[in-house]
Design an enzyme around this catalytic site. Structure first.
Site, mmCIF file in Angstrom:
data_model
loop_
_atom_site.group_PDB
_atom_site.id
_atom_site.type_symbol
_atom_site.label_atom_id
_atom_site.label_comp_id
_atom_site.label_asym_id
_atom_site.label_seq_id
_atom_site.Cartn_x
_atom_site.Cartn_y
_atom_site.Cartn_z
ATOM 1 N N HIS A 143 -31.449 -9.455 23.579
ATOM 2 C CA HIS A 143 -32.705 -9.394 23.355
ATOM 3 C C HIS A 143 -33.465 -10.351 24.216
ATOM 4 C CE1 HIS A 143 -31.092 -6.843 20.180
ATOM 5 N NE2 HIS A 143 -32.097 -6.180 20.263
ATOM 6 N N ASP A 191 -31.795 3.611 14.254
ATOM 7 C CA ASP A 191 -30.551 2.438 13.918
ATOM 8 C C ASP A 191 -30.499 2.346 12.567
ATOM 9 O OD1 ASP A 191 -30.103 1.580 16.848
ATOM 10 O OD2 ASP A 191 -31.919 1.043 16.890
ATOM 11 N N LYS A 194 -21.945 2.695 20.498
ATOM 12 C CA LYS A 194 -22.554 1.496 21.096
ATOM 13 C C LYS A 194 -21.613 0.277 20.902
ATOM 14 C CE LYS A 194 -25.825 0.449 17.806
ATOM 15 N NZ LYS A 194 -27.125 0.623 17.008
ATOM 16 N N HIS A 195 -21.855 -0.520 21.942
ATOM 17 C CA HIS A 195 -22.529 -0.720 23.052
ATOM 18 C C HIS A 195 -21.728 -0.713 24.287
ATOM 19 C CE1 HIS A 195 -24.979 -2.598 20.247
ATOM 20 N NE2 HIS A 195 -25.910 -1.958 20.638
ATOM 21 N N ASP A 249 -29.658 1.422 26.378
ATOM 22 C CA ASP A 249 -30.144 0.427 25.219
ATOM 23 C C ASP A 249 -31.760 0.094 25.615
ATOM 24 O OD1 ASP A 249 -30.546 -1.261 22.863
ATOM 25 O OD2 ASP A 249 -28.935 -2.211 23.511
ATOM 26 N N ARG A 251 -21.917 -6.666 12.357
ATOM 27 C CA ARG A 251 -22.555 -5.304 12.815
ATOM 28 C C ARG A 251 -20.808 -4.751 13.224
ATOM 29 N NH1 ARG A 251 -26.929 -5.614 17.337
ATOM 30 N NH2 ARG A 251 -26.685 -3.132 16.922
#
Length: 344
Positions: A188, A68, A175-176, A258, A145
């Protein structure tokens, strides 16, 4: 059947900057398709190149190695040994002034990223992020991002970034899938649930992925879309992968989950991997390098089948020779173009 079908349908991480003897033996026997690296694995250019070579030596082939390296917050290679690459949102800001300049800057920046990672032997970069920067979302998940909240801008800059990575010798990963921009919690930590209707999703979240559906690799998001499957996150939903990722979006490249360790998923790690593969992911992804976890997961992950082998072969056909221009020449152009932005 292609020989690639012998390899296990997973990418594994490793614990630190140097492989242990136990890790070498495990990777030799488990034979994962490839590997993914994180900041804990990256100390200096020479150390990193040696680690990549050792990972490949452990499985006896030039296995794919992913990282990444988006720029901004998500960058495994950082100063002082590697350049500081801008976040995607900076290129989106430039696009609001001059879209052509933003595309040029995004492409040049991505080529610099690919040349930097490629110097260590890393050949897949997990970018571009095609998620939208949308109001009300948890900005720790996407935020800067993303290039923009405008699907057309995201698609154009995402294409430029992907082309830049290819120019630098790396394969891009979109992604994603099918879009993480509406997530109100960090996947997460917990499972996001998106309640937007399909018409809205088609016009917004899905649109950049549909425009870039020809690209070779993609990564799923761990989130529930109630309009697709109210009971399962996309990574583990045959319905969402079939109807949205492969269907409405039309992505037929290599589809990687992921990270299996993320809090959005439930159940044991072997079960998470098995469910992702059964849902239609070509590959599972386990990132944290915990050897006991990897041993348990490996027992549940089969060898790659012929359909995935064919996708991997098509993906490899995308590779280009890396540019022979110096990294700094690309970075100079990026600085010049981003210098048009007003200072804060």
């Amino acid at each position: 059947m292609s020989p690639i079908a012998l390899h296990r349908a997973i990418l594994f991480g490793c614990a630190g900057p140097v492989l242990t003897a136990e890790e070498r033996l495990f990777f030799r026997d488990a034979d994962p398709l490839g590997f993914i690296l994180f900041r804990r694995n990256c100390e200096t250019p020479d150390q990193l190149a040696a680690l990549v070579a050792d990972l490949r030596a452990a499985v006896g082939r030039k296995a794919p190695v992913m990282i990444d390296q988006e720029g901004g917050r998500v960058a495994r290679l950082r100063p002082p040994h590697w350049p500081a690459f801008p976040a995607a949102g900076r290129f989106g800001a430039l696009a609001s002034l001059d879209r052509d300049a933003a595309e040029e800057a995004a492409r040049a920046n991505a080529t610099a990223i690919a040349l930097t990672t490629g110097a260590a032997g890393i050949d897949i970069v997990a970018a571009p992020v095609l998620d939208l920067d949308l109001p009300g979302a948890d900005r720790t998940v996407v935020g800067d991002r993303a290039f923009s909240g405008d699907p057309a801008v995201v698609a154009r800059l995402g294409r430029a970034l992907a082309e830049g990575l290819l120019d630098g010798g790396a394969l891009p990963v979109i992604k994603h899938l099918p879009g993480h921009g509406r997530s109100r919690v960090d996947s997460h930590v917990a499972l996001p649930v998106v309640e937007a209707d399909l018409d809205t999703l088609e016009r917004t979240d899905f649109a950049p992925f549909r425009d870039l559906a020809d690209l070779p690799w993609g990564m799923t998001g761990h989130l529930v879309f109630t309009a697709l499957d109210p009971d399962h996150p996309v990574t583990q939903s045959p319905t969402a992968i079939r109807d949205a990722v492969r269907g409405r979006i039309g992505f037929d490249g290599v589809l990687c989950s992921d990270d299996l360790s993320m809090g959005a998923l439930s159940g044991s790690l072997p079960d998470r991997a098995a469910r992702a593969l059964a849902a239609g992911c070509d590959l599972a992804l386990h990132c944290n390098g915990d050897l006991a976890e990897m041993r348990a997961i490996a027992a549940a992950v089969p060898a790659i089948g012929p359909e995935t082998a064919a996708r991997l072969a098509r993906a490899e056909a995308w590779r280009r020779p890396a540019s022979n221009r110096p990294v700094e020449s690309y970075l100079e152009r990026v600085r010049e173009l981003l210098g048009r932005l007003p200072t804060a």
